[in-house]
Design a protein around this motif. Structure first.
Motif, mmCIF file in Angstrom:
data_model
loop_
_atom_site.group_PDB
_atom_site.id
_atom_site.type_symbol
_atom_site.label_atom_id
_atom_site.label_comp_id
_atom_site.label_asym_id
_atom_site.label_seq_id
_atom_site.Cartn_x
_atom_site.Cartn_y
_atom_site.Cartn_z
ATOM 1 N N SER A 111 0.815 -1.220 0.000
ATOM 2 C CA SER A 111 0.000 0.000 0.000
ATOM 3 C C SER A 111 0.850 1.271 0.000
ATOM 4 O O SER A 111 0.343 2.360 -0.191
ATOM 5 C CB SER A 111 -0.915 0.017 1.225
ATOM 6 N N LYS A 112 2.166 1.107 0.244
ATOM 7 C CA LYS A 112 3.050 2.269 0.346
ATOM 8 C C LYS A 112 4.473 1.801 0.086
ATOM 9 O O LYS A 112 4.815 0.662 0.422
ATOM 10 C CB LYS A 112 2.939 2.842 1.763
ATOM 11 N N ILE A 113 5.282 2.680 -0.494
ATOM 12 C CA ILE A 113 6.681 2.343 -0.752
ATOM 13 C C ILE A 113 7.576 3.380 -0.079
ATOM 14 O O ILE A 113 7.328 4.586 -0.187
ATOM 15 C CB ILE A 113 6.976 2.312 -2.270
ATOM 16 N N VAL A 114 8.594 2.897 0.614
ATOM 17 C CA VAL A 114 9.586 3.768 1.243
ATOM 18 C C VAL A 114 10.892 3.564 0.482
ATOM 19 O O VAL A 114 11.400 2.452 0.414
ATOM 20 C CB VAL A 114 9.771 3.424 2.739
ATOM 21 N N VAL A 115 11.389 4.634 -0.124
ATOM 22 C CA VAL A 115 12.612 4.554 -0.927
ATOM 23 C C VAL A 115 13.728 5.290 -0.199
ATOM 24 O O VAL A 115 13.553 6.436 0.222
ATOM 25 C CB VAL A 115 12.397 5.182 -2.332
ATOM 26 N N GLY A 116 14.853 4.616 -0.062
ATOM 27 C CA GLY A 116 16.009 5.251 0.572
ATOM 28 C C GLY A 116 16.578 6.328 -0.324
ATOM 29 O O GLY A 116 16.829 6.101 -1.503
ATOM 30 N N LEU A 117 16.743 7.524 0.234
ATOM 31 C CA LEU A 117 17.323 8.641 -0.513
ATOM 32 C C LEU A 117 18.723 8.905 0.022
ATOM 33 O O LEU A 117 18.882 9.341 1.161
ATOM 34 C CB LEU A 117 16.455 9.894 -0.364
ATOM 35 N N PRO A 118 19.745 8.604 -0.794
ATOM 36 C CA PRO A 118 21.105 8.836 -0.310
ATOM 37 C C PRO A 118 21.432 10.320 -0.300
ATOM 38 O O PRO A 118 21.296 11.000 -1.304
ATOM 39 C CB PRO A 118 21.981 8.087 -1.321
ATOM 40 N N LYS A 119 21.812 10.801 0.872
ATOM 41 C CA LYS A 119 22.215 12.203 1.009
ATOM 42 C C LYS A 119 23.654 12.249 1.468
ATOM 43 O O LYS A 119 24.158 11.296 2.058
ATOM 44 C CB LYS A 119 21.334 12.902 2.051
ATOM 45 N N ASN A 120 24.299 13.372 1.216
ATOM 46 C CA ASN A 120 25.639 13.582 1.752
ATOM 47 C C ASN A 120 25.505 13.902 3.231
ATOM 48 O O ASN A 120 24.433 14.284 3.703
ATOM 49 C CB ASN A 120 26.319 14.750 1.018
ATOM 50 N N MET A 121 26.586 13.763 3.961
ATOM 51 C CA MET A 121 26.531 14.009 5.399
ATOM 52 C C MET A 121 26.103 15.438 5.741
ATOM 53 O O MET A 121 25.544 15.686 6.787
ATOM 54 C CB MET A 121 27.876 13.693 6.059
#
Length: 136
Positions: free
Chosen positions: A54-64
């Motif tokens: 019902s929902k998708i969680v996508v990892g978003l790579p960010k810089n520190m």
């Protein structure tokens, strides 16, 4: 019962995790070897149907320093393509350090380097999803 899917989108693979029906825990499901956006999205659609997502969680790579690098831009581009094909809420989850945490767990579990390579994305997807579930 509805479930939530977690994705760790990389250049070569996409790690996939799904929640349990009670939305308490994340389990690593599989690693999709990237072929083309069309084929990759089709595989994700198949999982959505099979697991009643019902929902998708996508990892978003960010810089520190909280900025978006080139990998973050690639993930956002993939998410835009995914949104055009599926009608499910997609949430972006800060994934800084998830791969590091996944690697540490696998090292502590004495998983060989060769085996770690095969499952690291799936474990990272589990971390991304579990972080989201814990905060809900």
């Amino acid at each position: 019962m509805k479930r939530i899917m977690g994705l760790d989108v990389g250049d070569k693979t996409i790690g996939v995790a799904v929640s349990d029906p009670l939305l308490l825990t994340a389990q690593g499901l599989k690693t999709i070897a990237r072929e083309s956006n069309k084929k990759d999205i089709k595989k994700i659609q198949d999982i959505i149907e099979e697991y009643n997502i019902s929902k998708i969680v996508v990892g978003l790579p960010k810089n520190m320093n909280n900025t978006l690098g080139s990998q973050g831009e690639k993930v956002l581009d993939f998410v835009e393509k995914l949104k055009r094909k599926i009608n499910i809420e997609i949430i972006l989850e800060d994934e800084r350090l998830t791969t590091v945490s996944a690697e540490r767990i696998l090292l502590e579990g004495d998983v060989s380097r060769k085996d770690r390579k095969k499952i690291i994305d799936k474990v990272a997807a589990s971390y991304i999803l579990q972080n989201y579930l814990d905060r809900r």
